[in-house]
Design a protein around this motif. Structure first.
Motif, PDB file in Angstrom:
ATOM      1  N   GLY A 252      12.537 -13.413   3.382  1.00 56.87           N
ATOM      2  CA  GLY A 252      12.475 -12.195   4.193  1.00 56.87           C
ATOM      3  C   GLY A 252      11.506 -11.179   3.623  1.00 56.87           C
ATOM      4  N   LEU A 253      11.469 -11.053   2.291  1.00 61.38           N
ATOM      5  CA  LEU A 253      10.512 -10.153   1.652  1.00 61.38           C
ATOM      6  C   LEU A 253       9.080 -10.620   1.919  1.00 61.38           C
ATOM      7  N   ALA A 254       8.859 -11.922   1.857  1.00 57.28           N
ATOM      8  CA  ALA A 254       7.514 -12.456   2.124  1.00 57.28           C
ATOM      9  C   ALA A 254       7.093 -12.168   3.560  1.00 57.28           C
ATOM     10  N   ARG A 255       8.006 -12.421   4.491  1.00 55.77           N
ATOM     11  CA  ARG A 255       7.680 -12.152   5.902  1.00 55.77           C
ATOM     12  C   ARG A 255       7.424 -10.666   6.106  1.00 55.77           C
ATOM     13  N   GLY A 256       8.223  -9.828   5.468  1.00 57.35           N
ATOM     14  CA  GLY A 256       8.014  -8.388   5.589  1.00 57.35           C
ATOM     15  C   GLY A 256       6.672  -7.950   5.025  1.00 57.35           C
ATOM     16  N   SER A 257       6.257  -8.578   3.922  1.00 56.50           N
ATOM     17  CA  SER A 257       4.967  -8.199   3.321  1.00 56.50           C
ATOM     18  C   SER A 257       3.804  -8.608   4.214  1.00 56.50           C
ATOM     19  N   ILE A 258       3.912  -9.758   4.872  1.00 51.24           N
ATOM     20  CA  ILE A 258       2.862 -10.178   5.803  1.00 51.24           C
ATOM     21  C   ILE A 258       2.804  -9.216   6.991  1.00 51.24           C
ATOM     22  N   ASP A 259       3.975  -8.866   7.514  1.00 52.40           N
ATOM     23  CA  ASP A 259       4.028  -7.902   8.624  1.00 52.40           C
ATOM     24  C   ASP A 259       3.365  -6.580   8.226  1.00 52.40           C
ATOM     25  N   THR A 260       3.671  -6.112   7.021  1.00 46.14           N
ATOM     26  CA  THR A 260       3.126  -4.837   6.547  1.00 46.14           C
ATOM     27  C   THR A 260       1.608  -4.902   6.430  1.00 46.14           C
TER      28      THR A 260
END
Length: 397
Positions: A252-260
């Motif tokens: 989830g952190l990885a997906r959030g970082s890509i989104d950001t």
């Protein structure tokens, strides 16, 4: 009490509940971090939504979900805030104890839908046999680290070695020292303010301690030797499910970082460049690599979970190979996610270091997750031995 006679909770869409909380916990991420534990109003509403009951047996009002659903719920929360997601997965997986303890005791503890549990499996405590008011149990003393979610919990568990009359640890049939999870009322536990850390700051993962506390045998279970309810979820090893939760947070952190990064890239022109970040070849390469790392690791994890679940449903057990693959997939997911976050953090340049950017928190959070022993490099040694056919003690797999 007959487990089959207890009332089951109405089924909820737990992923939709996680989605409902996402915007709020993202907006409150700085507050959660500064608080150093999950604000109680959020914890209470997580409990009301059923998020802490993902792994509690249906027989006691829980949801007893397919572990893939655990991944999806925790992953969605972690896209918004890693600390909140970590607290949910700890609360959910510590609820596994309900499948091991005597049904009447499980109903007393978990029958309240607002019960929140926390705990540490590591056997940092010591226990001796005792009887109090005619009740058999243990006298327990110990201090545990990484007590995530303890400040929100109604009950807190800690692993303890059982010490025999000769002063030595008793041995389990599996050839390892006997370790039992002791469940304590939160009011009997001393919390030490030790959680001053670089990442996952809002998890409240403080030290906790009990001294010479009596615990009835009905609240002392072995997650290795004792037999849980014969249901597919409880065929999964407890340590494997713990790893699955850590992997879900990291993904989830990885997906959030890509989104950001994607949101940032269109409006950012790096210093010394005339092109927006979104038009630079380096951005194309790194975003693609982060996407591949995250999605491939997630696919391996979900494939492994599904294979084990199908075996549990069909055969009533999972094999050592399934347990091996769960540990391998979870460790791979965490390390792949950390690499993806690193790429996005670096690609964003100076923007990523400001408190206003989620990237700085995602970077710090994921690198605390990588430090957990369940997903350390030692896992590759263990799984590698099994892949090579080398004799290995799998009791803790």
């Amino acid at each position: 009490m007959n487990v089959a006679e207890t009332k089951q909770a109405p089924r909820k869409d737990l992923l939709a509940a996680a989605e409902h909380f996402a915007d709020e916990i993202a907006a409150r991420a700085a507050e959660i971090e500064a608080n150093r534990f999950l604000p109680q109003d959020i914890a209470k509403r997580f409990a009301e939504a059923g998020l802490y009951r993902l792994c509690v047996p249906e027989a006691y009002g829980g949801y007893e979900v397919h572990p893939g659903e655990l991944v999806k719920v925790v992953e969605r929360l972690a896209r918004a805030d890693g600390s909140a997601a970590w607290c949910v997965f700890i609360g959910a997986t510590s609820g596994l104890v309900a499948a091991f303890i005597e049904p009447g005791e499980a109903q007393r503890v978990f029958g309240d839908p607002l019960t929140i549990t926390a705990g540490v499996f590591a056997p940092r405590g010591k226990a001796v046999h005792a009887v109090e008011n005619g009740v058999a149990g243990y006298r327990v003393s110990g201090r545990w680290q990484w007590g995530s979610g303890s400040r929100n919990a109604s009950y807190i568990s800690g692993g303890a070695l059982i010490i025999g009359g000769d002063g030595k640890p008793e041995m389990a049939a599996e050839g390892i020292p006997q370790n039992r999870m002791m469940m304590f009322d939160a009011a009997d536990v001393t919390l030490h303010d030790t959680w001053d850390v670089s990442g996952l700051c809002g998890t409240g993962s403080t030290d906790f301690e009990v001294k010479d506390l009596f615990v009835p045998a009905a609240r002392a279970v072995s997650l290795i030797s004792d037999k849980p309810l014969p249901r597919p979820l409880y065929c999964f090893p407890t340590f494997g499910l713990l790893g699955i939760g850590i992997a879900a947070v990291a993904l989830g952190l990885a997906r959030g970082s890509i989104d950001t990064l994607v949101d940032l890239a269109g409006g950012k022109t790096p210093q010394g460049s005339s092109k927006p970040l979104a038009l630079r070849a380096k951005a194309h390469l790194d975003v693609s690599q982060a996407e591949a790392l995250t999605r491939s690791a997630r696919s391996f994890l979900m494939e492994t979970i599904d294979a084990a679940w199908n075996a549990a449903v069909k055969d009533g057990e999972i094999t050592v190979a399934h347990r091996r693959d769960i540990r391998l997939a979870t460790t791979h997911a965490v390390q792949s996610a950390a690499r993806a976050v690193d790429l996005m953090y670096t690609l964003a340049g100076g923007s990523s270091v400001y408190r206003g950017s989620p990237l700085q928190r995602q970077f710090r959070d994921v690198h605390v997750a990588t430090q957990h022993m369940m997903v350390s490099d030692a896992t590759y040694e263990l799984t590698g031995r099994l892949l090579l056919g080398v004799p290995t003690n799998t009791a803790m797999l």
